[in-house]
Design an enzyme around this catalytic site. Structure first.
Site, PDB file in Angstrom:
ATOM      1  NE  ARG A 169      28.413  50.354  38.310  1.00  0.00           N
ATOM      2  CZ  ARG A 169      27.210  50.021  37.830  1.00  0.00           C
ATOM      3  NH1 ARG A 169      26.344  49.389  38.603  1.00  0.00           N
ATOM      4  NH2 ARG A 169      26.859  50.310  36.603  1.00  0.00           N
ATOM      5  NE  ARG A 232       3.763  10.883  36.479  1.00  0.00           N
ATOM      6  CZ  ARG A 232       2.596  10.712  35.865  1.00  0.00           C
ATOM      7  NH1 ARG A 232       2.347  11.349  34.724  1.00  0.00           N
ATOM      8  NH2 ARG A 232       1.674   9.926  36.380  1.00  0.00           N
ATOM      9  CG  HIS A 233       5.704   6.066  38.943  1.00  0.00           C
ATOM     10  ND1 HIS A 233       4.803   5.553  38.042  1.00  0.00           N
ATOM     11  CD2 HIS A 233       5.052   7.055  39.620  1.00  0.00           C
ATOM     12  CE1 HIS A 233       3.650   6.183  38.174  1.00  0.00           C
ATOM     13  NE2 HIS A 233       3.768   7.113  39.120  1.00  0.00           N
ATOM     14  CG  ASN A 239       0.127   5.342  36.023  1.00  0.00           C
ATOM     15  OD1 ASN A 239       1.354   5.231  36.059  1.00  0.00           O
ATOM     16  ND2 ASN A 239      -0.543   6.147  36.847  1.00  0.00           N
ATOM     17  NE  ARG A 284       2.616   5.184  41.485  1.00  0.00           N
ATOM     18  CZ  ARG A 284       1.966   5.284  42.637  1.00  0.00           C
ATOM     19  NH1 ARG A 284       1.983   4.276  43.501  1.00  0.00           N
ATOM     20  NH2 ARG A 284       1.312   6.395  42.944  1.00  0.00           N
ATOM     21  CD  GLU A 306       1.063  11.834  43.103  1.00  0.00           C
ATOM     22  OE1 GLU A 306       1.684  12.734  43.707  1.00  0.00           O
ATOM     23  OE2 GLU A 306       0.800  11.903  41.888  1.00  0.00           O
ATOM     24  CG  HIS A 371       4.562   9.432  43.016  1.00  0.00           C
ATOM     25  ND1 HIS A 371       4.112   8.173  42.698  1.00  0.00           N
ATOM     26  CD2 HIS A 371       5.477   9.266  44.007  1.00  0.00           C
ATOM     27  CE1 HIS A 371       4.726   7.286  43.463  1.00  0.00           C
ATOM     28  NE2 HIS A 371       5.557   7.925  44.278  1.00  0.00           N
TER      29      HIS A 371
HETATM   30  P1  ATP Z   1      25.044  44.603  42.082  1.00  0.00           P
HETATM   31  O1  ATP Z   1      25.377  45.308  43.353  1.00  0.00           O
HETATM   32  O2  ATP Z   1      25.794  45.111  40.901  1.00  0.00           O
HETATM   33  O3  ATP Z   1      23.580  44.532  41.814  1.00  0.00           O
HETATM   34  P2  ATP Z   1      25.009  41.872  43.102  1.00  0.00           P
HETATM   35  O4  ATP Z   1      25.775  41.763  44.384  1.00  0.00           O
HETATM   36  O5  ATP Z   1      23.535  41.981  43.197  1.00  0.00           O
HETATM   37  O6  ATP Z   1      25.595  43.072  42.241  1.00  0.00           O
HETATM   38  P3  ATP Z   1      24.503  39.622  41.430  1.00  0.00           P
HETATM   39  O7  ATP Z   1      23.919  40.335  40.259  1.00  0.00           O
HETATM   40  O8  ATP Z   1      23.565  38.902  42.298  1.00  0.00           O
HETATM   41  O9  ATP Z   1      25.437  40.612  42.261  1.00  0.00           O
HETATM   42  O10 ATP Z   1      25.622  38.612  40.919  1.00  0.00           O
HETATM   43  C1  ATP Z   1      25.224  37.356  40.455  1.00  0.00           C
HETATM   44  C2  ATP Z   1      26.385  36.391  40.479  1.00  0.00           C
HETATM   45  O11 ATP Z   1      26.814  36.217  41.838  1.00  0.00           O
HETATM   46  C3  ATP Z   1      25.966  35.031  39.997  1.00  0.00           C
HETATM   47  O12 ATP Z   1      26.865  34.650  38.984  1.00  0.00           O
HETATM   48  C4  ATP Z   1      26.075  34.127  41.212  1.00  0.00           C
HETATM   49  O13 ATP Z   1      26.582  32.837  40.867  1.00  0.00           O
HETATM   50  C5  ATP Z   1      27.058  34.843  42.093  1.00  0.00           C
HETATM   51  N1  ATP Z   1      26.818  34.639  43.524  1.00  0.00           N
HETATM   52  C6  ATP Z   1      25.725  34.134  44.127  1.00  0.00           C
HETATM   53  N2  ATP Z   1      25.874  34.097  45.473  1.00  0.00           N
HETATM   54  C7  ATP Z   1      27.088  34.616  45.732  1.00  0.00           C
HETATM   55  C8  ATP Z   1      27.816  34.865  46.929  1.00  0.00           C
HETATM   56  N3  ATP Z   1      27.302  34.542  48.139  1.00  0.00           N
HETATM   57  N4  ATP Z   1      29.044  35.434  46.825  1.00  0.00           N
HETATM   58  C9  ATP Z   1      29.528  35.751  45.622  1.00  0.00           C
HETATM   59  N5  ATP Z   1      28.908  35.538  44.440  1.00  0.00           N
HETATM   60  C10 ATP Z   1      27.701  34.972  44.487  1.00  0.00           C
HETATM   61  O1  F6P Z   2      -2.745   9.460  37.987  1.00  0.00           O
HETATM   62  C1  F6P Z   2      -1.466   9.412  38.525  1.00  0.00           C
HETATM   63  C2  F6P Z   2      -1.336  10.305  39.755  1.00  0.00           C
HETATM   64  O2  F6P Z   2       0.014  10.258  40.175  1.00  0.00           O
HETATM   65  C3  F6P Z   2      -2.277   9.954  40.936  1.00  0.00           C
HETATM   66  O3  F6P Z   2      -1.777   8.964  41.799  1.00  0.00           O
HETATM   67  C4  F6P Z   2      -2.477  11.305  41.607  1.00  0.00           C
HETATM   68  O4  F6P Z   2      -3.618  11.358  42.459  1.00  0.00           O
HETATM   69  C5  F6P Z   2      -2.610  12.192  40.412  1.00  0.00           C
HETATM   70  O5  F6P Z   2      -1.696  11.689  39.440  1.00  0.00           O
HETATM   71  C6  F6P Z   2      -2.283  13.638  40.671  1.00  0.00           C
HETATM   72  O6  F6P Z   2      -2.650  14.361  39.525  1.00  0.00           O
HETATM   73  P1  F6P Z   2      -3.943  15.356  39.587  1.00  0.00           P
HETATM   74  O7  F6P Z   2      -3.610  16.266  40.710  1.00  0.00           O
HETATM   75  O8  F6P Z   2      -3.922  16.001  38.231  1.00  0.00           O
HETATM   76  O9  F6P Z   2      -5.173  14.565  39.864  1.00  0.00           O
END
Ligand code: ATP
Ligand code: F6P
Length: 443
Positions: A169, A232-233, A239, A284, A306, A371
């Site tokens: 192809r 996370r920490h 907490n 943290r 955070e 965070h």
């Molecule tokens: P087709 O024309 O058949 O659709 P395609 O060009 O879209 O082919 P992809 O399906 O995207 O090809 O191929 C995916 C593979 O290409 C992945 O394994 C990826 O690691 C690799 N790949 C990603 N970027 C590049 C790049 N810049 N050059 C070559 N290979 C790449």
């Molecule tokens: O409670 C821990 C924490 O990291 C906070 O410092 C922060 O505000 C919160 O989580 C974020 O979570 P949520 O968006 O769910 O409130």
């Protein structure tokens, strides 16, 4: 009033870009297209990919190599019809508010590119061609083996036969393929040419802000195998009290996690891989990283701090609900967009994390210690979580997560430290200090 931007410096109602992929088969076009789409959607830029191969499969589901021979009139007709159907759908999508449409096809001749350009410009949409040019035979064969033999085109067929057919192809495409501006008469096109996975790039006539952002992102992609670890920490003193934000020390159990982390990392990373560790600037996360091997490079990023809870910093959810009941409710209704008074929203966090994502794309193995909200946003980028889902994803304390990008998705592995910690997850409407996450959407 000045038109509104969506926080990333573009005015969606004034911008419409079609990214037209160019290149022989198995050059990573679909890979590049899906990454660009994921990045843009994460930044709240409406983006969609129109894969001409999917349209072609409607009228030619299992074609053999000679279907792609330009002397095959039936094949030519069907391929052209598939391209037209994809472009027509993309135009409809632009009319419904789309901003960046990606046309994923080979577009490997000058004639086809001219047709695409005229057709799309006619609708007032800008075009940027993105070509992947690659002549590393080994890489192309690996791409064929890894992704092409499992394509729906070859469903139920022997992989060896499929690989052979796919090679043929490609030969048919090679007969007519012209790299962009090979003859010097496509200099008017806006394009990015990526050669041998970024070893060399050519940029031509890139015009506006969003185009440059897309180009910069695509220039930074690599395909060397690597993983990103997220943690996370360790549990903090705040907490324990169910208080948000602040800059507290680790609790006794948090210290235990910090001591256990090197072992967990070693188990997951292995001893011979160099690792770079990124923490936030808060005590943290720095304390959590401090027992990791000295030969790991460590870097502190303000961008990994955070989510800033503004006037609510240091409060419990109950205190917030009592003092700012309307805010509390507004946050539950639209947690992604709700911005704490004097603080941040998840949307704000995503925007400040953009340089982190860019740097992550350029890098090899990285461990990020950050965070809850920040890790949710990074996780959402890799796992394509929507804005509705991402702010609610449970990210338990004392857990290491390994994300490994693959051709068309990200693999996740979880390592539990077996050091007890409180839960800081909170369900909608709840003001509980420590509540167990519901099963849906968790990691
Ligand atoms: P087709 O024309 O058949 O659709 P395609 O060009 O879209 O082919 P992809 O399906 O995207 O090809 O191929 C995916 C593979 O290409 C992945 O394994 C990826 O690691 C690799 N790949 C990603 N970027 C590049 C790049 N810049 N050059 C070559 N290979 C790449
Ligand atoms: O409670 C821990 C924490 O990291 C906070 O410092 C922060 O505000 C919160 O989580 C974020 O979570 P949520 O968006 O769910 O409130």
């Amino acid at each position: 009033m000045a038109p509104r931007t969506n926080g990333v410096g573009i005015r969606p109602e004034e911008t419409r870009i079609c990214v037209v992929m160019v290149g022989l088969p198995a050059r990573g076009k679909s890979y590049i297209a899906q990454k660009a789409q994921r990045y843009l959607k994460w930044l709240s830029i409406p983006a969609a990919t129109f894969n001409v191969g999917n349209y072609r499969r409607n009228n030619a589901p299992h074609p053999s190599a000679d279907f792609f021979d330009t002397n095959n009139a039936e094949g030519e007709r069907k391929r052209r019809a598939a391209a037209e159907a994809a472009v027509a759908d993309m135009m409809k999508w632009f009319k419904s508010g789309g901003v960046v449409g990606i046309l994923d096809a080979t577009n490997s001749t000058k004639e086809r590119r001219k047709w695409v350009l005229d057709r799309i410009n006619q609708e007032g949409v800008d075009v940027i061609f993105v070509e992947s040019k690659c002549d590393e035979e080994e890489l192309i064969m690996a791409n064929i083996r890894d992704v092409k033999t499992t394509s729906p085109d070859y469903q139920g067929q022997d992989p060896e036969q499929a690989a052979l057919d796919f090679r043929n192809r490609i030969r048919n495409y090679e007969k007519v393929y012209k790299t962009i501006n090979a003859d010097g008469d496509e200099d008017h096109l806006t394009y990015l040419k990526i050669m041998n996975v970024g070893r060399q790039v050519i940029i031509n006539r890139i015009q506006d802000y969003l185009q440059s952002r897309i180009v910069y992102y695509l220039m930074n992609l690599h395909i060397r195998p690597r993983s990103v670890w997220l943690s996370r920490h360790g549990e903090s003193m705040l907490n324990l009290e169910g208080r948000i934000g602040g800059d507290a020390d680790l609790s006794h159990r948090g210290e235990e996690y910090a001591l256990k982390l090197p072992e967990l990392v070693l188990e997951s990373v292995g001893s011979d891989r160099p690792l770079t560790v990124w923490t936030s600037t808060l005590k943290r996360t720095i304390a959590t990283a401090r027992h990791l091997p000295k030969h790991y490079n460590q870097l502190q990023w303000k961008a990994l701090d955070e989510l800033d809870a503004g006037v609510c910093d240091g409060m419990t959810y109950q205190e917030i609900a009592d003092m700012y009941p309307e805010d509390f409710q507004a946050r539950d209704e639209d947690k992604y967009n709700y911005r704490y008074r004097g603080g941040e929203s998840y949307r704000d966090v995503v925007i400040r994390l953009e340089p982190i994502i860019m740097e992550l794309e350029r890098s090899e193995d990285i461990l990020i210690i950050s965070h809850q909200a920040v890790i949710r946003c990074i996780y959402a980028y890799f796992m394509q979580k929507t804005q509705e889902e991402s702010p609610w994803v449970p990210v338990p304390l004392h857990t290491l997560m390994k994300l490994t990008p693959r051709a068309y998705g990200t693999e996740v592995q979880i390592y539990k430290a077996e050091v007890k910690a409180v839960s800081t997850w909170r369900g909608k409407g709840s003001t509980a200090k420590h509540e167990d996450p519901t099963p849906e959407g968790g990691v």
